[in-house]
Design an enzyme around this catalytic site. Structure first.
Site, PDB file in Angstrom:
ATOM      1  N   ASP A  79     -54.103-119.862 -12.192  1.00 21.08           N
ATOM      2  CA  ASP A  79     -54.423-118.842 -13.182  1.00 21.08           C
ATOM      3  C   ASP A  79     -55.061-117.625 -12.514  1.00 21.08           C
ATOM      4  O   ASP A  79     -55.818-117.757 -11.550  1.00 21.08           O
ATOM      5  CB  ASP A  79     -55.388-119.424 -14.224  1.00 21.08           C
ATOM      6  CG  ASP A  79     -55.357-118.658 -15.531  1.00 21.08           C
ATOM      7  OD1 ASP A  79     -54.517-117.747 -15.663  1.00 21.08           O
ATOM      8  OD2 ASP A  79     -56.169-118.961 -16.418  1.00 21.08           O
ATOM      9  N   ASN A 133     -45.458-120.164 -22.143  1.00 22.85           N
ATOM     10  CA  ASN A 133     -45.211-118.936 -21.388  1.00 22.85           C
ATOM     11  C   ASN A 133     -43.942-118.212 -21.837  1.00 22.85           C
ATOM     12  O   ASN A 133     -43.748-117.038 -21.476  1.00 22.85           O
ATOM     13  CB  ASN A 133     -45.126-119.225 -19.890  1.00 22.85           C
ATOM     14  CG  ASN A 133     -46.467-119.527 -19.258  1.00 22.85           C
ATOM     15  OD1 ASN A 133     -46.551-120.214 -18.245  1.00 22.85           O
ATOM     16  ND2 ASN A 133     -47.547-119.033 -19.856  1.00 22.85           N
TER      17      ASN A 133
END
Length: 225
Positions: free
Chosen positions: A2, A50
């Protein structure tokens, strides 16, 4: 993995630059984990959520992942790393990328070094639903379903439970990652953004993990005397 977008934002760059910069981290972490004796390493590369990102970013990520796979396949094979894929069932995944994933798994399937699992188009809830459907299709009686039986119907069922989850950039949430397997995982949230994460950071996390007292719901044995 991340922090790619924030890494790029801090440098007044497009988000795609952060994704590109992350390639070096991926290879560094794989090499460091293998050298440290890690037997199973999973990288959360693309989640089922996503797909909500802008089309331009998704297209870039698909091209980038394909380039990384093709560029490093022989290196991974030479290191004795077995590569696995968790997910990658959505028809929106470009056919050439799906073929490259399949070729990588075929190339490395006989390797007996570290197992590298790439979680791509992965979602923990999706895996649990898939296991439930598999049980129903197999006609397993309800009374025969226990935890071991359920786990055997998960996608890639020989994947062991996760011992340690490292989420970079300081974010502290599960984000639908391997929900069944992380039930008793230790968690570490280093503040460093993923493109800046390197071997020393990984080794620090492993050292912290080894210091933890893992009791799995029990209590530590009492000293006698």
């Amino acid at each position: 993995m991340d922090g790619n977008g924030r890494w790029a934002q801090q440098r007044a760059l497009p988000r795609t630059s952060g994704h590109s910069a992350a390639e070096a981290t991926v290879i560094d972490v794989i090499e460091a984990a293998r050298s440290a004796g890690v037997e199973w390493l999973s990288l959360y590369a693309f989640s089922t959520e996503n797909w909500r990102r802008p089309d331009e970013e998704i297209d870039f990520l698909m091209r980038l992942v394909r380039r990384v796979v093709r560029k490093h396949a022989l290196l991974l094979h030479a290191r004795g790393i077995r590569c696995r894929l968790l997910g990658a069932e959505d028809p929106r995944i470009p056919a050439p990328l799906a073929r490259d994933f399949a070729d990588l798994m075929t190339l490395t399937e006989a390797n007996r070094g570290m197992t590298l699992t790439v979680a791509f188009d992965h979602g923990g809830r999706q895996d649990i639903v898939a296991a439930a459907r598999s049980l129903i299709r197999a006609g397993v009686p309800a009374d025969a379903v226990d935890q071991a039986c359920f786990a055997a119907h998960l996608p890639v069922p020989d994947t062991p439970d996760v011992d340690l989850v490292i989420r970079t950039s300081g974010e502290q949430r599960i984000s639908n990652f391997m929900l069944w397997q992380v039930a008793y995982a230790e968690w570490i949230f280093p503040p460093v953004l993923w493109p800046d994460f390197r071997a020393p950071h990984l080794l620090e996390c492993l050292h912290e993990y080894r210091r933890r007292d893992r009791r799995f719901g029990g209590v530590a044995p009492q000293a006698k005397g």
